[in-house]
Design an enzyme around this catalytic site. Structure first.
Site, PDB file in Angstrom:
ATOM      1  N   GLU A  38       0.978  -1.094  -0.023  1.00  0.00           N
ATOM      2  CA  GLU A  38       0.067  -0.032   0.022  1.00  0.00           C
ATOM      3  C   GLU A  38       0.821   1.219   0.014  1.00  0.00           C
ATOM      4  OE1 GLU A  38      -3.841   1.459   2.678  1.00  0.00           O
ATOM      5  OE2 GLU A  38      -2.634  -0.020   3.366  1.00  0.00           O
ATOM      6  N   LYS A  78      -9.235   3.104  -2.778  1.00  0.00           N
ATOM      7  CA  LYS A  78      -9.435   2.074  -1.626  1.00  0.00           C
ATOM      8  C   LYS A  78     -11.122   2.608  -1.162  1.00  0.00           C
ATOM      9  CE  LYS A  78      -7.634   0.956   2.860  1.00  0.00           C
ATOM     10  NZ  LYS A  78      -6.396   1.202   3.868  1.00  0.00           N
ATOM     11  N   CYS A  88      -5.846  -3.289   1.677  1.00  0.00           N
ATOM     12  CA  CYS A  88      -5.713  -3.477   3.183  1.00  0.00           C
ATOM     13  C   CYS A  88      -6.912  -3.703   4.031  1.00  0.00           C
ATOM     14  CB  CYS A  88      -4.839  -2.147   3.747  1.00  0.00           C
ATOM     15  SG  CYS A  88      -4.270  -2.383   5.450  1.00  0.00           S
ATOM     16  N   SER A 102      21.208  -0.600  33.892  1.00  0.00           N
ATOM     17  CA  SER A 102      21.317  -0.519  35.244  1.00  0.00           C
ATOM     18  C   SER A 102      21.199  -2.097  35.816  1.00  0.00           C
ATOM     19  CB  SER A 102      19.627  -0.226  35.746  1.00  0.00           C
ATOM     20  OG  SER A 102      18.748  -0.875  35.363  1.00  0.00           O
TER      21      SER A 102
END
Length: 787
Positions: free
Chosen positions: A45, A114, A175, A357
């Site tokens: 896309e 789309k 999509c 740490s």
């Protein structure tokens, strides 16, 4: 006429607005597909401009440059005698659309917009694009003059249509249309479309990759046909990692797929499909045939091209394959590491600086960088010229070739243990051992002189010296001293990030890595502008529980035995003085007043299940009934929402992190909430207290279900009647739900259970007083609001 077609889907690592690089990768995918015998190529896309252009989609330049790239691609001899489509934004009649542009031999066949926008999660497509709503209709699109001059076309079809070649027919979903409740692939398959193509921009979330594969299978299973899914991969400029998984399915089975995580910029996936298998499968589905007989006709754009040839009969059809899914631990090891690589090489910096740490969080960040180095070495050994070029450019060494992860890690990762008088020997030792096993360039510094310098300035102005609680100071002084240490570490991190490569005689600077996990961000258990403030954070979207499991996996997978002691150590900030014997007296879960397991559950209910305070209580009173009474559950829920409310402002400055968890509190886009709350939630908390009061008399912790006695029911009914009498009065007027924030966390005098061992529910009768003094005292001083 032949019966077999070879089709290709492309997985591309594109970059928003990198038109030149995007074009090169598109052309490379076309060339590879053609060399492997494909007659059709599709891609992801918005591959031309990049998916994450965002508000640049409102700029005419983005549309102009997309057309310029299309022209270059379309005119390339690589595309001759091959059906190709690419994704790009197109403006039609002053409306912006997200489109596929299909062309053959320098002629545009169709612009397909789309038809369903995605606005869930991190997506905001409706902000820039409009869905095409004219089903089964096309309009004339007037081509830009620069295109018309080369193609000889003035107009082309724009809309909901399919392309018919001499031997088959293909149509498009884009999509979200696959995820949509009214997916177009069913209508197209009923109309005789045999190849359905989906270009996607789907991103990674832990434990979610199977959804895509299931949808692809089901799309081709229900009504038969081939489904071609092409997805982006990598970081194209935002917080998400597009996770590949391009695939080709036939009649419900996966034939081919691309990798989910990889450093390759271009990966082409092919399959050879026997069209007669589609036709035989469909005609055998009698209910499908009945539906197809009355299906609406799609507009067909005819293309004088055969995707198959007579000689294709000698080709072997691609057999189905098994699609193994990564475990969540593998996803953490691979996804954030690939995202870090894209960010690093595209940022122009020379590596990473990480305050280490010796705890789970910073060790996870360091291990992910090590995983990145392992993938780089593997890619170089497999002959990836782009990865080798990028790593040489990063290190300013044109002759360097990485041959082991530890050696590369020493060049790319600087770790720094920032100790103080409050640091234990154990964390210092664990940090040094991990750095040695990873291969990082490790340094140790003390922040005590910087702390004393700041305190001397404060003393010179006020004549006062703040003290820790264990030294006789109040909660306000105690918190100020802790936050000062944290913020000094942030300042030092940036100094060393800017100058360490200068010390090592290398150009450039380092990106500062953060190590705040998603649970601590949700709870607000971090100091604003401390070491959680960094350039990027590889674990900011991952829960503490998942990080522990990831380190357990990495211990064996990456041969890092020191991780076992790091996992077993209690989480601690080491900001308060140690006990006289040198042991810790501060732990994270005691400070927070909840375990990480509880916090993870709160987070999932808040975001995934859309629970406010009352709904969360109703859910957990059943889930936790074997461990906690209704009133105890009520106190825990109220404590969480109080902490969440007064710390919500911290999310507005949260370090960008790769999105990985579906309950992330990321304020940038994924989780839109106010950052100024009424922290005592007076109305909501009164609703919880009222419900807990009703449930408490009938609570039986040993029962699988609540089984109230007749006497309990009578008492409960009488109490409910009493409460109903006053339900019309405002809860703000009651003592238990005062509008004043001074009411504190509780509106009922019930002890709040204290913290338990990591991973379990906490239940200690004396826990509430400890939480109230230690935690709420800190909250009060941190925000300046009395609670």
């Amino acid at each position: 006429m032949g019966r077999k077609v070879t089709v290709a889907v492309s997985t591309l690592n594109q970059w928003a607005l990198d038109f030149e690089g995007n074009m090169v990768r598109i052309l490379q995918s076309i060339l590879e597909a053609k060399d492997m015998g494909a007659s059709y190529r599709t891609g992801p896309e918005l591959e031309v401009c990049g998916y994450s252009c965002e508000d640049h989609f409102r700029e005419p330049d983005t549309f102009l440059h997309s057309w310029e790239v299309l022209l270059e691609v379309m005119m390339s001899p690589m595309c001759e005698n091959m059906l190709v489509d690419v994704g790009m934004p197109v403006m039609h009649r002053n409306v912006a659309y997200n489109c596929r542009v299909a062309f053959f031999n320098r002629q545009i066949l169709l612009i397909r917009p789309k038809m369903a926008m995605c606005d869930d999660g991190n997506y905001r497509e409706s902000r820039w694009f409009t869905a095409w709503t004219k089903a089964l209709q096309t309009e004339e699109y007037v081509l830009p003059r620069m295109i018309a001059q080369h193609t000889g076309q003035q107009t082309v079809p724009f809309g909901d249509a399919v392309i018919a070649t001499r031997d088959t027919c293909l149509g498009y979903e884009i999509c979200e249309e696959l995820w949509n409740v009214r997916s177009k692939h069913i209508e197209m398959s009923l109309a005789g479309v045999e190849l359905i193509v989906n270009s996607s921009g789907s991103y990674m979330e832990l434990r979610k990759a199977h959804i895509t594969s299931d949808l692809i299978r089901n799309a081709s299973f229900k009504a038969g046909g081939a489904y071609l899914f092409s997805n982006l991969r990598g970081c194209d400029g935002q917080r998400v990692y597009f996770n590949g998984c391009s695939a080709i399915a036939l009649n419900g089975e996966i034939l081919a797929r691309s990798q989910q995580f990889a450093l390759q910029d271009v990966e082409v996936t092919l399959a050879t499909i026997d069209l007669e298998e589609i036709r035989a499968y469909r005609v055998s589905l009698r209910s499908r045939c009945t539906a197809a007989a009355s299906a609406a006709e799609y507009p067909r754009i005819h293309c004088d091209f055969e995707m198959s040839t007579h000689s294709d009969i000698f080709k072997t059809s691609t057999p189905p394959l098994n699609w193994p899914m990564h475990t969540p631990e593998e996803e953490i090891a691979l996804g954030p590491a690939c995202w870090l690589w894209d960010y690093l090489r595209r940022s122009g910096q020379g590596g990473f600086f990480l305050p280490l740490s010796g705890g789970v969080d910073s060790s996870s960040s360091a291990t992910i960088v090590h995983s990145m180095c392992r993938q780089i070495v593997q890619a170089v050994q497999q002959g990836d010229a782009q990865v080798l070029h990028d790593i040489r450019q990063l290190l300013a060494d044109s002759d360097y070739t990485p041959d082991n992860a530890a050696g590369l890690c020493n060049r790319l990762l600087v770790t720094c243990y920032m100790g103080s008088v409050n640091s234990s020997k154990e964390t210092r030792r664990r940090a040094a051992q991990l750095a040695n096993q990873l291969g990082s360039y490790h340094i140790e510094i003390s922040i005590d002189s910087a702390v004393n310098a700041l305190l001397s300035i404060f003393n010179a102005v006020t004549g006062l010296t703040p003290r820790f609680r264990t030294q006789g100071g109040c909660a306000r002084q105690n918190l100020a001293l802790q936050n000062m240490q944290s913020r000094i570490r942030m300042v030092l991190a940036y100094i060393f990030a800017q100058l360490t490569l200068w010390v090592r005689n290398r150009p450039g600077g380092l990106l500062v890595l953060g190590s705040a996990n998603v649970d601590e961000s949700l709870r607000g258990y971090l100091t604003k502008y401390d070491c959680s403030s960094a350039d990027i954070n590889p674990i900011g979207g991952i829960s503490k529980m998942d990080l522990r499991r990831f380190l357990t996996y990495a211990k064996d997978k990456f041969n890092l035995p020191v991780l076992e002691s790091i996992i077993d150590a209690p989480p601690t900030a080491e900001l308060e003085p140690l006990q006289e014997n040198g042991e810790l007296q501060q732990t994270d879960e005691a400070d927070m007043g909840m375990t990480y397991a509880e916090l993870s559950q709160f987070g999932r209910l808040r975001k995934q299940s859309f629970c406010g305070p009352y709904s969360m209580f109703c859910h957990l009173v059943a889930t936790w009934k074997s461990d906690l009474s209704p009133k105890e559950v009520a106190e825990k829920v109220k404590h969480f929402f109080l902490c969440y409310a007064i710390n919500r402002h911290k999310m507005t400055v949260l370090t960008p992190s790769v999105h990985a968890e579906s309950y992330s509190p990321d304020d940038n886009r994924f989780d839109h909430r106010p950052f100024l709350y009424r922290p005592n939630w007076s109305w909501q908390f009164k609703a919880i207290d009222d419900e807990a009061e009703k449930l408490q008399p009938i609570y039986t912790p040993s029962s699988a279900q609540l089984r109230p006695s007749s006497e309990d029911l009578l008492i409960s009914t009488q109490r409910s009647s009493h409460l109903d009498d006053s339900k019309h009065s405002s809860p703000l007027s009651s003592a238990s739900a005062s509008a004043s924030i001074d009411v504190g966390i509780s509106t009922a005098a019930v002890p709040l259970p204290g913290a338990a061992a990591p991973g379990g529910l906490s239940k200690k009768p004396s826990g509430y007083s400890k939480v109230h003094v230690n935690v709420l005292g800190k909250i009060k001083d941190r925000t300046g609001i009395p609670v």
